[in-house]
Design an enzyme around this catalytic site. Sequence first.
Site, mmCIF file in Angstrom:
data_model
loop_
_atom_site.group_PDB
_atom_site.id
_atom_site.type_symbol
_atom_site.label_atom_id
_atom_site.label_comp_id
_atom_site.label_asym_id
_atom_site.label_seq_id
_atom_site.Cartn_x
_atom_site.Cartn_y
_atom_site.Cartn_z
ATOM 1 N N SER A 72 0.818 -1.202 0.000
ATOM 2 C CA SER A 72 0.000 0.000 0.000
ATOM 3 C C SER A 72 0.860 1.264 0.000
ATOM 4 O O SER A 72 1.697 1.416 -0.857
ATOM 5 C CB SER A 72 -0.951 -0.049 1.189
ATOM 6 O OG SER A 72 -1.932 0.920 1.013
ATOM 7 N N ASP A 79 -0.659 6.437 -4.342
ATOM 8 C CA ASP A 79 0.192 5.657 -3.444
ATOM 9 C C ASP A 79 0.501 4.323 -4.128
ATOM 10 O O ASP A 79 0.091 4.097 -5.276
ATOM 11 C CB ASP A 79 -0.427 5.496 -2.047
ATOM 12 C CG ASP A 79 -1.569 4.500 -2.015
ATOM 13 O OD1 ASP A 79 -2.218 4.320 -3.063
ATOM 14 O OD2 ASP A 79 -1.824 3.901 -0.955
ATOM 15 N N ASP A 101 -0.432 1.280 -4.113
ATOM 16 C CA ASP A 101 -1.439 0.399 -4.711
ATOM 17 C C ASP A 101 -2.580 1.189 -5.343
ATOM 18 O O ASP A 101 -3.636 0.651 -5.663
ATOM 19 C CB ASP A 101 -1.962 -0.637 -3.708
ATOM 20 C CG ASP A 101 -2.668 -0.023 -2.515
ATOM 21 O OD1 ASP A 101 -2.422 1.156 -2.213
ATOM 22 O OD2 ASP A 101 -3.463 -0.723 -1.867
ATOM 23 N N ASN A 152 -5.773 11.995 3.766
ATOM 24 C CA ASN A 152 -4.651 11.379 3.054
ATOM 25 C C ASN A 152 -4.967 11.034 1.594
ATOM 26 O O ASN A 152 -4.138 10.471 0.891
ATOM 27 C CB ASN A 152 -4.152 10.138 3.809
ATOM 28 C CG ASN A 152 -5.201 9.021 3.891
ATOM 29 O OD1 ASN A 152 -6.102 8.932 3.053
ATOM 30 N ND2 ASN A 152 -5.089 8.173 4.903
ATOM 31 N N PRO A 209 -3.515 5.341 18.047
ATOM 32 C CA PRO A 209 -2.582 4.306 17.613
ATOM 33 C C PRO A 209 -2.815 4.007 16.141
ATOM 34 O O PRO A 209 -3.965 3.926 15.713
ATOM 35 C CB PRO A 209 -2.965 3.101 18.484
ATOM 36 C CG PRO A 209 -4.405 3.320 18.838
ATOM 37 C CD PRO A 209 -4.645 4.795 18.855
ATOM 38 N N SER A 210 -1.742 3.847 15.363
ATOM 39 C CA SER A 210 -1.900 3.489 13.956
ATOM 40 C C SER A 210 -2.440 2.073 13.847
ATOM 41 O O SER A 210 -2.150 1.230 14.682
ATOM 42 C CB SER A 210 -0.548 3.567 13.248
ATOM 43 O OG SER A 210 -0.597 2.841 12.038
HETATM 44 C C1 G16 Z 1 -5.104 2.346 5.269
HETATM 45 C C2 G16 Z 1 -6.594 2.574 5.388
HETATM 46 C C3 G16 Z 1 -6.852 4.042 5.455
HETATM 47 C C4 G16 Z 1 -6.085 4.670 6.615
HETATM 48 C C5 G16 Z 1 -4.619 4.307 6.503
HETATM 49 C C6 G16 Z 1 -3.770 4.771 7.668
HETATM 50 O O1 G16 Z 1 -4.662 2.947 4.100
HETATM 51 O O2 G16 Z 1 -7.234 1.996 4.267
HETATM 52 O O3 G16 Z 1 -8.230 4.241 5.590
HETATM 53 O O4 G16 Z 1 -6.206 6.043 6.596
HETATM 54 O O5 G16 Z 1 -4.461 2.918 6.374
HETATM 55 O O6 G16 Z 1 -4.124 4.093 8.806
HETATM 56 P P1 G16 Z 1 -3.365 4.216 10.166
HETATM 57 O O7 G16 Z 1 -3.233 5.677 10.491
HETATM 58 O O8 G16 Z 1 -4.246 3.501 11.117
HETATM 59 O O9 G16 Z 1 -2.002 3.601 10.019
HETATM 60 P P2 G16 Z 1 -4.048 2.117 2.889
HETATM 61 O O10 G16 Z 1 -3.796 3.128 1.828
HETATM 62 O O11 G16 Z 1 -2.803 1.528 3.466
HETATM 63 O O12 G16 Z 1 -5.068 1.082 2.571
#
Ligand code: G16
Length: 518
Positions: free
Chosen positions: A68, A252, A254, A348, A472-473
């Site tokens: 991603s 990005d 993907d 984002n 938290p991520s």
């Molecule tokens: C994924 C989710 C998005 C989210 C992002 C960041 O993005 O599909 O909705 O905004 O992760 O998440 P976090 O802040 O929890 O790390 P992607 O583009 O990787 O699918």
Amino acid sequence: MTSLPVEAIRSLAEQHPKPSSVQFQYGTAGFRTLGNALDPVMFRVGILAALRSKKLDGKTIGVMVTASHNPEPDNGVKLVDPRGEMLEASWETHATNLANAPTTNALIEAVEALHGFKALGAEARNAGVTTTPVLHYLVRAINTKGTKGSYGEDTEEGYLEKLSSSFKKLVAGKPALPSLVIDCANGVGAVVGEKLAHQLGNSLSMILTNTAIDTLGALNNACGADFVKTQQKLPPSLASVLKPGQRACSLDGDADRLMYYYLDDQGHFHMLDGDKIATLVAAFIVELTKSAGLEGKVQVGIVQTAYANGGSTKYLSERLPVKCVPTGVKHLHHAAEHYDIGVYFEANGHGTVLFSPETLETLSTHQPSTPAQSTALNHLVNLTNVINQTVGDALSDMLLVETILAHKSYSGLEWDSLYVDLPNRLVKVVVADRGAFKTEDAERRLISPPGLQAKLDELVRRYEGGRSFVRPSGTEDVVRVYAEAIARSQADELAFRVAGLVYDEVGGDPAKRPSEFM
Ligand code: G16
């Protein structure tokens, strides 16, 4: 129904053992970790996808392998539900449990326990190397084939044809826009983007850059939508390509996120992020519904997350209903389904527009009373086809933005001036245990660690227009801090002070303490 092929699972599982030292978690968008740690997860995800398909009467389920927005050596895998949406939340727990079953026997027990399934034997189809949104499209197209809600031909060509033919209709007769520079993040968007450029011919002039998909280490490295959003600057590789006034965008890795930007006459960088895209799109759709004579019949609503710039939330909520939900497209998508036309974008650049089944029905049955109404109605119908309604899709969103810019004769500058962004800063904090951080109120407030939110509130009060939150991520082993304020230096200072507070609260390696601006 055949019974569960225990022996086959057993012998394959032995070839993909789970190391006892790691714990996997199906997070914001699937499993994400170092690519070389994913082997047992991939095997177990395959089993889970088969079970999910069985549970849903043999419907097609998608499995996407992608890093991603993250650079190498990260990788990940996520599942796509039958209508092209993200995996239903209740199954995320099953995914996590299967991935963490410590032994082959435990894995077989977990598979057997899962809703009592006694059969597997799913058929697999390889979608090849393509973008995440194409996979979502394919899943929906396969599952709706031959039905009233048929989503299109179930091939990548079908996807490209659907998008490009509706785009051509939307921009027919409009003066062609100057060339658009596209940063493909050295990811798979380069491959699909190339095919799209071919299909579009001279209806859109696309300059594809960062297309080195075979270069080790190049993916999302100093380029791509996440780099642009977090660094708030031009990818260095575009410095010699982009001219003042020219539009550019970054996908990005993907191709499910999109960021636009341009350089002004002085060569200063200006970012047009997911909030700016949402605003542009919502305003255009509202205008079209009015022109089509559908005012009062079809309501447009917006879904954002806490990351949405305060400037955008203020501008939008003065005009339309706006809802704030936790991070993750799945949350935004479900909230957007409650509107007639739901526009959802994360800051984002991850987002899309959903037209409810009733709205689609209204669009197909509404009788326009003037030629102008008829034109607007046709545009709305074509928009429903250029937009990938299954999930955020950078290439589809790009065509949507280009349609609007062509209709409005907007340059980046005019689009940018719809509202003014508040300066903001995003910081990552590496902590010993991000699980210690729990949030409420759509992630805008912390409930754990206890007492930390009160300290944040106290700090935020000292900054004019200050706002900050900590969460938290779900995709990386970090805690994220967001801050905004009316001045750039204040936003930066607030972000790093909050990051420092977070760090001190949970402790950790002093060398990794966020130090900038402290
Ligand atoms: C994924 C989710 C998005 C989210 C992002 C960041 O993005 O599909 O909705 O905004 O992760 O998440 P976090 O802040 O929890 O790390 P992607 O583009 O990787 O699918």
